[in-house]
Design a protein around this motif. Structure first.
Motif, PDB file in Angstrom:
ATOM      1  N   GLY A 149       0.791  -1.221   0.000  1.00 41.23           N
ATOM      2  CA  GLY A 149       0.000   0.000   0.000  1.00 41.23           C
ATOM      3  C   GLY A 149       0.825   1.273   0.000  1.00 41.23           C
ATOM      4  O   GLY A 149       0.289   2.354  -0.150  1.00 41.23           O
ATOM      5  N   THR A 150       2.119   1.179   0.193  1.00 43.59           N
ATOM      6  CA  THR A 150       2.971   2.351   0.140  1.00 43.59           C
ATOM      7  C   THR A 150       3.506   2.510  -1.274  1.00 43.59           C
ATOM      8  O   THR A 150       3.750   1.517  -1.962  1.00 43.59           O
ATOM      9  CB  THR A 150       4.167   2.240   1.112  1.00 43.59           C
ATOM     10  N   PRO A 151       3.685   3.743  -1.722  1.00 46.80           N
ATOM     11  CA  PRO A 151       4.226   3.927  -3.068  1.00 46.80           C
ATOM     12  C   PRO A 151       5.682   3.483  -3.138  1.00 46.80           C
ATOM     13  O   PRO A 151       6.382   3.441  -2.131  1.00 46.80           O
ATOM     14  CB  PRO A 151       4.101   5.437  -3.298  1.00 46.80           C
ATOM     15  N   LEU A 152       6.126   3.176  -4.341  1.00 45.81           N
ATOM     16  CA  LEU A 152       7.513   2.761  -4.516  1.00 45.81           C
ATOM     17  C   LEU A 152       8.451   3.947  -4.345  1.00 45.81           C
ATOM     18  O   LEU A 152       9.512   3.823  -3.745  1.00 45.81           O
ATOM     19  CB  LEU A 152       7.701   2.128  -5.894  1.00 45.81           C
ATOM     20  N   LEU A 153       8.063   5.102  -4.892  1.00 44.63           N
ATOM     21  CA  LEU A 153       8.881   6.314  -4.783  1.00 44.63           C
ATOM     22  C   LEU A 153       8.071   7.402  -4.092  1.00 44.63           C
ATOM     23  O   LEU A 153       6.896   7.592  -4.379  1.00 44.63           O
ATOM     24  CB  LEU A 153       9.308   6.807  -6.166  1.00 44.63           C
ATOM     25  N   ILE A 154       8.738   8.132  -3.204  1.00 49.12           N
ATOM     26  CA  ILE A 154       8.074   9.196  -2.449  1.00 49.12           C
ATOM     27  C   ILE A 154       8.825  10.496  -2.705  1.00 49.12           C
ATOM     28  O   ILE A 154      10.050  10.541  -2.600  1.00 49.12           O
ATOM     29  CB  ILE A 154       8.073   8.894  -0.942  1.00 49.12           C
ATOM     30  N   LYS A 155       8.090  11.552  -3.019  1.00 54.54           N
ATOM     31  CA  LYS A 155       8.718  12.863  -3.183  1.00 54.54           C
ATOM     32  C   LYS A 155       9.248  13.348  -1.847  1.00 54.54           C
ATOM     33  O   LYS A 155       8.703  13.020  -0.794  1.00 54.54           O
ATOM     34  CB  LYS A 155       7.725  13.878  -3.730  1.00 54.54           C
ATOM     35  N   GLU A 156      10.296  14.149  -1.903  1.00 54.03           N
ATOM     36  CA  GLU A 156      10.929  14.628  -0.673  1.00 54.03           C
ATOM     37  C   GLU A 156       9.944  15.391   0.198  1.00 54.03           C
ATOM     38  O   GLU A 156       9.946  15.253   1.418  1.00 54.03           O
ATOM     39  CB  GLU A 156      12.133  15.500  -1.009  1.00 54.03           C
ATOM     40  N   ARG A 157       9.073  16.175  -0.405  1.00 58.33           N
ATOM     41  CA  ARG A 157       8.136  16.980   0.380  1.00 58.33           C
ATOM     42  C   ARG A 157       7.088  16.132   1.094  1.00 58.33           C
ATOM     43  O   ARG A 157       6.460  16.583   2.045  1.00 58.33           O
ATOM     44  CB  ARG A 157       7.465  18.018  -0.517  1.00 58.33           C
ATOM     45  N   ASP A 158       6.861  14.881   0.632  1.00 55.03           N
ATOM     46  CA  ASP A 158       5.868  13.997   1.241  1.00 55.03           C
ATOM     47  C   ASP A 158       6.485  12.957   2.163  1.00 55.03           C
ATOM     48  O   ASP A 158       5.771  12.146   2.747  1.00 55.03           O
ATOM     49  CB  ASP A 158       5.083  13.270   0.151  1.00 55.03           C
ATOM     50  N   LEU A 159       7.770  12.973   2.311  1.00 59.13           N
ATOM     51  CA  LEU A 159       8.470  11.951   3.065  1.00 59.13           C
ATOM     52  C   LEU A 159       8.051  11.905   4.532  1.00 59.13           C
ATOM     53  O   LEU A 159       7.965  10.839   5.130  1.00 59.13           O
ATOM     54  CB  LEU A 159       9.977  12.195   2.950  1.00 59.13           C
ATOM     55  N   PHE A 160       7.764  13.059   5.115  1.00 57.62           N
ATOM     56  CA  PHE A 160       7.412  13.106   6.539  1.00 57.62           C
ATOM     57  C   PHE A 160       6.146  12.307   6.835  1.00 57.62           C
ATOM     58  O   PHE A 160       6.002  11.751   7.921  1.00 57.62           O
ATOM     59  CB  PHE A 160       7.281  14.557   7.026  1.00 57.62           C
ATOM     60  N   VAL A 161       5.237  12.226   5.887  1.00 59.27           N
ATOM     61  CA  VAL A 161       3.990  11.494   6.094  1.00 59.27           C
ATOM     62  C   VAL A 161       4.271  10.005   6.266  1.00 59.27           C
ATOM     63  O   VAL A 161       3.740   9.363   7.167  1.00 59.27           O
ATOM     64  CB  VAL A 161       3.028  11.718   4.904  1.00 59.27           C
ATOM     65  N   TYR A 162       5.129   9.461   5.419  1.00 61.84           N
ATOM     66  CA  TYR A 162       5.392   8.025   5.436  1.00 61.84           C
ATOM     67  C   TYR A 162       6.355   7.619   6.549  1.00 61.84           C
ATOM     68  O   TYR A 162       6.311   6.498   7.023  1.00 61.84           O
ATOM     69  CB  TYR A 162       5.922   7.577   4.078  1.00 61.84           C
ATOM     70  N   LEU A 163       7.215   8.536   6.958  1.00 56.84           N
ATOM     71  CA  LEU A 163       8.137   8.231   8.050  1.00 56.84           C
ATOM     72  C   LEU A 163       7.541   8.568   9.413  1.00 56.84           C
ATOM     73  O   LEU A 163       8.134   8.296  10.439  1.00 56.84           O
ATOM     74  CB  LEU A 163       9.451   8.994   7.860  1.00 56.84           C
ATOM     75  N   ARG A 164       6.391   9.222   9.401  1.00 60.52           N
ATOM     76  CA  ARG A 164       5.688   9.632  10.624  1.00 60.52           C
ATOM     77  C   ARG A 164       6.562  10.526  11.497  1.00 60.52           C
ATOM     78  O   ARG A 164       6.681  10.324  12.702  1.00 60.52           O
ATOM     79  CB  ARG A 164       5.195   8.413  11.390  1.00 60.52           C
ATOM     80  N   LEU A 165       7.171  11.507  10.836  1.00 61.39           N
ATOM     81  CA  LEU A 165       7.988  12.507  11.517  1.00 61.39           C
ATOM     82  C   LEU A 165       7.471  13.880  11.145  1.00 61.39           C
ATOM     83  O   LEU A 165       6.709  14.046  10.196  1.00 61.39           O
ATOM     84  CB  LEU A 165       9.455  12.376  11.087  1.00 61.39           C
TER      85      LEU A 165
END
Length: 95
Positions: A35-51
């Motif tokens: 369910g997670t994308p293969l590539l994440i833009k730098e601006r969206d990284l905080f959402v997936y890392l929960r930071l």
């Protein structure tokens, strides 16, 4: 006659299952099975890392060798590789 209805019902149930399974990634066809994308833009990284965004910015400044891709001026991070990199022992040895 009753057996015919059974096969029609079973066929409809299978049809519903396969259509539902195919629609899981309808908006994200190139996403991973988790369910997670293969590539994440730098601006969206905080959402997936929960930071917080500030924490992600600080992390990337402190460790510029994080796995990333630069495509047409946009920085992307491969999610699976980044999580693996974050949990690696080499990262903790650098501190």
């Amino acid at each position: 006659m009753e057996i015919d209805f059974f096969w029609i019902g079973a066929g409809l149930a299978l049809l519903g299952y396969f259509i539902g399974n195919g629609l899981k990634n309808f908006k994200n066809p190139k996403g991973s099975p988790s369910g997670t994308p293969l590539l994440i833009k730098e601006r969206d990284l905080f959402v997936y890392l929960r930071l917080r965004p500030e924490e992600v910015r600080e992390l990337l400044e402190k460790y510029p060798d994080a796995p990333k891709l630069l495509l047409k001026g946009t920085t992307y991070y491969p999610y699976e590789q980044l999580v693996q990199w974050l949990s690696s022992e080499d990262l903790y040895k650098k501190q």
